[in-house]
Design an enzyme around this catalytic site. Structure first.
Site, PDB file in Angstrom:
ATOM      1  N   ASP A  35       0.803  -1.199  -0.031  1.00 38.29           N
ATOM      2  CA  ASP A  35       0.109  -0.087  -0.074  1.00 38.29           C
ATOM      3  C   ASP A  35       0.661   1.288   0.000  1.00 38.29           C
ATOM      4  O   ASP A  35       0.462   2.311  -0.637  1.00 38.29           O
ATOM      5  CB  ASP A  35      -0.933   0.223   1.161  1.00 38.29           C
ATOM      6  CG  ASP A  35      -2.154  -0.858   1.073  1.00 38.29           C
ATOM      7  OD1 ASP A  35      -2.253  -1.803  -0.059  1.00 38.29           O
ATOM      8  OD2 ASP A  35      -2.870  -0.905   1.824  1.00 38.29           O
ATOM      9  N   PHE A  37       3.099   1.828  -1.818  1.00 35.42           N
ATOM     10  CA  PHE A  37       3.593   2.214  -3.265  1.00 35.42           C
ATOM     11  C   PHE A  37       2.591   2.837  -4.144  1.00 35.42           C
ATOM     12  O   PHE A  37       2.493   2.454  -5.409  1.00 35.42           O
ATOM     13  CB  PHE A  37       4.296   0.954  -3.874  1.00 35.42           C
ATOM     14  CG  PHE A  37       5.581   0.697  -2.945  1.00 35.42           C
ATOM     15  CD1 PHE A  37       6.737   1.232  -3.381  1.00 35.42           C
ATOM     16  CD2 PHE A  37       5.518  -0.131  -1.944  1.00 35.42           C
ATOM     17  CE1 PHE A  37       7.966   1.249  -2.533  1.00 35.42           C
ATOM     18  CE2 PHE A  37       6.614  -0.283  -1.159  1.00 35.42           C
ATOM     19  CZ  PHE A  37       8.180   0.388  -1.599  1.00 35.42           C
TER      20      PHE A  37
END
Length: 195
Positions: A35, A37
């Site tokens: 998450d 990224f």
């Protein structure tokens, strides 16, 4: 020894809870959350279904995630220190990296790096209920779960299975403690067999 664990599966299946519990007890353990990224909101496409496409691989900067994993692989000690993880010298030079996310097994350059892959599942109704109880920085618009989230989960799970990605399926309906002990015991046994 370097050991990479994947904790994947559906949205709200218990991935982060399991990861955080493992992080507390595994020696020399770091975590990378998928998450972290997500691309900026203005770079997330709107699909034919009318929804922002958050639940597709293209919404994530997977090259940056892979670079982060490679940084850990090149120097787990340095990576741990840089991320505030105390390195235990009595841990027989074992370093563990947990990757946690919902599309971990859909990005080919990462798939073969795992020492162990887990995949949490829960039934549709439970997943929908859990998702409705969470608050997100970008709130879910009405109809998102049925119109986008669930169909994308099914699509990527089918692709993972069609590509022959071997995972250990976990029943996300089990208690947190039961899941934690199941996975911890499995990792510890696997580490013993690698030694």
């Amino acid at each position: 020894m370097k050991y990479i664990v994947g904790i994947g599966g559906m949205t709200n299946g218990g991935k982060t809870t399991l990861t955080n519990n493992l992080l507390k007890v595994l020696p020399n353990c770091c975590v990378i959350h998928q998450d972290d990224f997500f691309k900026p909101q203005d770079q997330i496409a709107v699909g034919e279904d009318g929804f922002k496409q958050w639940d597709v691989l293209e919404s994530l900067d997977m090259e940056a995630m892979l670079s982060t994993v490679q940084a850990w692989m090149s120097s787990p000690r340095k990576f741990a220190r840089a991320h505030g993880v105390s390195v235990r010298l009595d841990a027989s030079d074992t370093h563990i990296l947990i990757l946690e996310g919902f599309l971990l097994y859909s990005y080919k350059p990462l798939v073969d790096l795992y020492s162990r892959r887990y995949f949490l599942t829960i039934p549709y109704e439970e997943c929908k209920w859990r998702r409705s109880k969470r608050s997100y920085a970008v709130p879910d618009p009405p109809g998102l779960f049925d119109g986008h989230v669930w169909p994308m989960y099914q699509k990527y799970k089918r692709e993972m299975e069609a590509n022959g990605v071997e995972v250990v399926y976990l029943d996300g309906m089990k208690s947190r403690e039961e899941l934690f002990h199941q996975v911890l015991e499995d990792i510890q046994n696997s580490l013993l067999n690698c030694s």
